[in-house]
Design a protein around this motif. Structure first.
Motif, mmCIF file in Angstrom:
data_model
loop_
_atom_site.group_PDB
_atom_site.id
_atom_site.type_symbol
_atom_site.label_atom_id
_atom_site.label_comp_id
_atom_site.label_asym_id
_atom_site.label_seq_id
_atom_site.Cartn_x
_atom_site.Cartn_y
_atom_site.Cartn_z
ATOM 1 N N ALA A 1 0.841 -1.199 0.000
ATOM 2 C CA ALA A 1 0.000 0.000 0.000
ATOM 3 C C ALA A 1 0.875 1.246 0.000
ATOM 4 C CB ALA A 1 -0.922 -0.005 1.220
ATOM 5 N N ILE A 2 0.457 2.266 -0.749
ATOM 6 C CA ILE A 2 1.253 3.484 -0.879
ATOM 7 C C ILE A 2 1.377 4.228 0.439
ATOM 8 C CG2 ILE A 2 -0.738 4.861 -1.603
ATOM 9 C CD1 ILE A 2 2.934 5.280 -2.764
ATOM 10 N N ASP A 3 0.336 4.149 1.300
ATOM 11 C CA ASP A 3 0.376 4.913 2.548
ATOM 12 C C ASP A 3 1.382 4.359 3.555
ATOM 13 O OD1 ASP A 3 -0.937 2.618 3.326
ATOM 14 O OD2 ASP A 3 -2.846 3.602 3.742
ATOM 15 N N LYS A 4 1.968 3.207 3.272
ATOM 16 C CA LYS A 4 3.025 2.689 4.131
ATOM 17 C C LYS A 4 4.357 3.403 3.881
ATOM 18 C CE LYS A 4 1.131 -1.985 4.725
ATOM 19 N NZ LYS A 4 1.390 -3.439 4.567
ATOM 20 N N LEU B 1 4.331 6.792 1.785
ATOM 21 C CA LEU B 1 4.060 8.224 1.635
ATOM 22 C C LEU B 1 2.684 8.563 2.188
ATOM 23 C CD1 LEU B 1 5.341 8.726 -2.034
ATOM 24 C CD2 LEU B 1 6.484 9.503 0.053
ATOM 25 N N PRO B 2 2.544 9.712 2.848
ATOM 26 C CA PRO B 2 1.241 10.090 3.407
ATOM 27 C C PRO B 2 0.205 10.438 2.330
ATOM 28 C CG PRO B 2 2.843 11.864 3.697
ATOM 29 C CD PRO B 2 3.603 10.680 3.187
#
Length: 476
Positions: free
Chosen positions: A219-222, A224-225
């Motif tokens: 997952a991208i949120d791991k 970048l916010p």
């Protein structure tokens, strides 16, 4: 003035920029009245190079008045025949002026863009107080200078500005106390801030890198916010190891990028791996690769295209023809193929390099020879692309920094179903006189197309041609 906000790959057609733009002023009501008068009113005088760069330029100065010397019309007459983009630009401008002058004489101030907008007229070659031809010699550029200088005398209430993409003409104008500026519509303000297509992230949690190796995605949120630019590439580093990845906008996740082999060519660094990944991704239809000589731009594009030869009907190779000594290819002997070959040798050099990865008796070596003989792999001149519809092909355009934004748009709009277009070039190595690192088509494409799901860009930094070539890039 505000930046143009049109389609990412369309050339500018709404607002023009010069170095110093004025405030809005009221226009007179009568079409044949004098030019707009106000404290900050300006008259922009355009030369031929601006028209050949953008035929709609006269409409892009908002409330300001625009004029062209009669010499510009004379020069455009020499460009109206031919298949190049500059010939198209000349014809379109001539048609526009013909329509504009249907009911009025061109020596009158004619309304351009409607009420409260600027006006247009053609300047005659009247003798100016400062005679540029007496100072610099009798040639067309100096007749254009004279027309602008005379307008300065006739319209003292205006600030007269010569707009030209010819650097020498700007210098000559300033030497005669005439304000001169570049035509800046579509020009990138700071190429040092141009989108690079990839980033390196330090101190990434080891668990994230392990997940990318084990599952191929995370997952991208791991990491970048907020989500990054579509199809953006990353080098993710933890304390102990690293991984290459890119952002898959459709899946909203990071996916691992592997260094894959393409027709005998393997990436030698992270940026090359990113470029080849983008070329091989069927979802990405438009790719730009920017880098100095020897970084592998053309080689990667050609190798990636050959690896996908079964998915496309043909592979087209093209590069802008920039003639030496102002001689067009028509001066060369032979048919169009013979005329183009001297300009296309760099493309053939890359093809030979790929071919030499295999023995002469191998199937791969013979397949390349057959593709050329059967025109599955072919050189095509850009001059004849207007009006065509290109379907089921990979189109590689080398040296794209020598194209104007309008030429880049023209090429992209030719794309039919299942077509992939790859632009390669070095924005700091311009071979045409009226383009620079800020105004060329490759820079414009990179700046405007970023964050589109069909587009990916990579800037190659490390030279891989040879140690000797790297020496030249670094020290000379």
């Amino acid at each position: 003035m505000p930046k143009n906000t049109k389609d990412p790959v369309a050339p500018p057609v709404v607002e023009a920029k010069t170095e110093k733009a004025g405030k809005q002023t009221k226009a007179t009501k009568k079409p044949t009245a004098k030019a707009t008068t106000s404290k900050n009113s300006k008259v922009f005088v355009l030369d031929t190079s601006v028209i050949l760069y953008d035929h709609s330029a006269v409409q892009n100065f908002k409330e300001h008045d625009v004029a062209i010397p009669i010499t510009v019309l004379e020069e455009l007459d020499n460009f109206k025949k031919g298949n190049d983009i500059k010939n198209f630009e000349a014809r379109e401008f001539i048609r526009f002026i013909d329509k504009l002058s249907t009911e009025h004489m061109l020596q009158e101030w004619l309304p351009l863009n409607g009420k409260n907008k600027g006006k247009f007229k053609v300047l005659m070659n009247n003798a100016a107080t400062k005679d540029a031809t007496a100072i610099f010699g009798d040639k067309n550029d100096h007749q254009i200078l004279n027309a602008a200088l005379q307008l300065q005398v006739e319209e003292p209430q205006h600030k007269v500005v010569l707009v030209t993409k010819d650097i020498n003409l700007r210098l000559k104008a300033r030497a005669l106390n005439l304000i001169a500026e570049d035509y800046e519509t579509g020009k990138i303000q700071d190429v040092n801030e141009l989108y690079t297509g990839n980033d390196t992230l330090e101190s990434v949690p080891a668990a994230v890198i392990n997940e990318l190796y084990e599952n191929g995605s995370c997952a991208i949120d791991k990491v970048l916010p907020t989500p990054p630019t579509d199809n953006h590439y990353f080098v993710l580093k933890s304390f102990k190891n690293s991984v290459l990845a890119y952002y898959n906008q459709a899946e909203k996740q990071l996916e691992r990028v592997d260094k894959q082999l393409a027709y005998g060519v393997k990436p030698r660094n992270a940026e090359q791996a990113f470029a080849l990944h983008a070329i091989m991704d069927p979802r990405i239809k438009l790719i730009s690769i920017q880098g100095v000589a020897g970084t592998g731009k053309t080689l990667l594009a050609l190798a990636g295209a050959l690896e996908q030869r079964r998915d496309y009907k043909q592979i087209y190779l093209a590069r802008p023809v920039v003639p030496l000594s102002n001689k067009d290819i028509g001066y060369l002997p032979g048919d169009i193929k013979s005329k183009l070959n001297p300009y296309m040798e760099p493309l053939w050099d890359n093809l030979k390099y790929i071919q030499n990865q295999f023995s002469e008796t191998s199937k791969e070596f013979q397949k390349l020879r057959d593709m050329v003989d059967l025109e599955k792999l072919m050189i095509t001149p850009l001059a004849y692309i207007r009006g065509r519809s290109l379907s089921n092909i990979i189109f590689i355009v080398d040296e794209a920094q020598n194209l104007t934004p309008h030429e880049v748009k023209t090429i992209i709009t030719r794309a039919g179903e299942n077509t992939k277009i790859i632009f390669t070039g070095d924005i700091y190595q311009i071979d045409t006189p009226y383009l620079d690192s800020q105004s060329n088509g490759l820079s414009y494409l990179i700046d405007r197309a970023k964050n589109h799901p069909l587009y990916a860009h990579i800037t190659l930094l490390k030279g891989e041609r040879s140690e000797l070539a790297n020496l030249a890039n670094e020290l000379l």
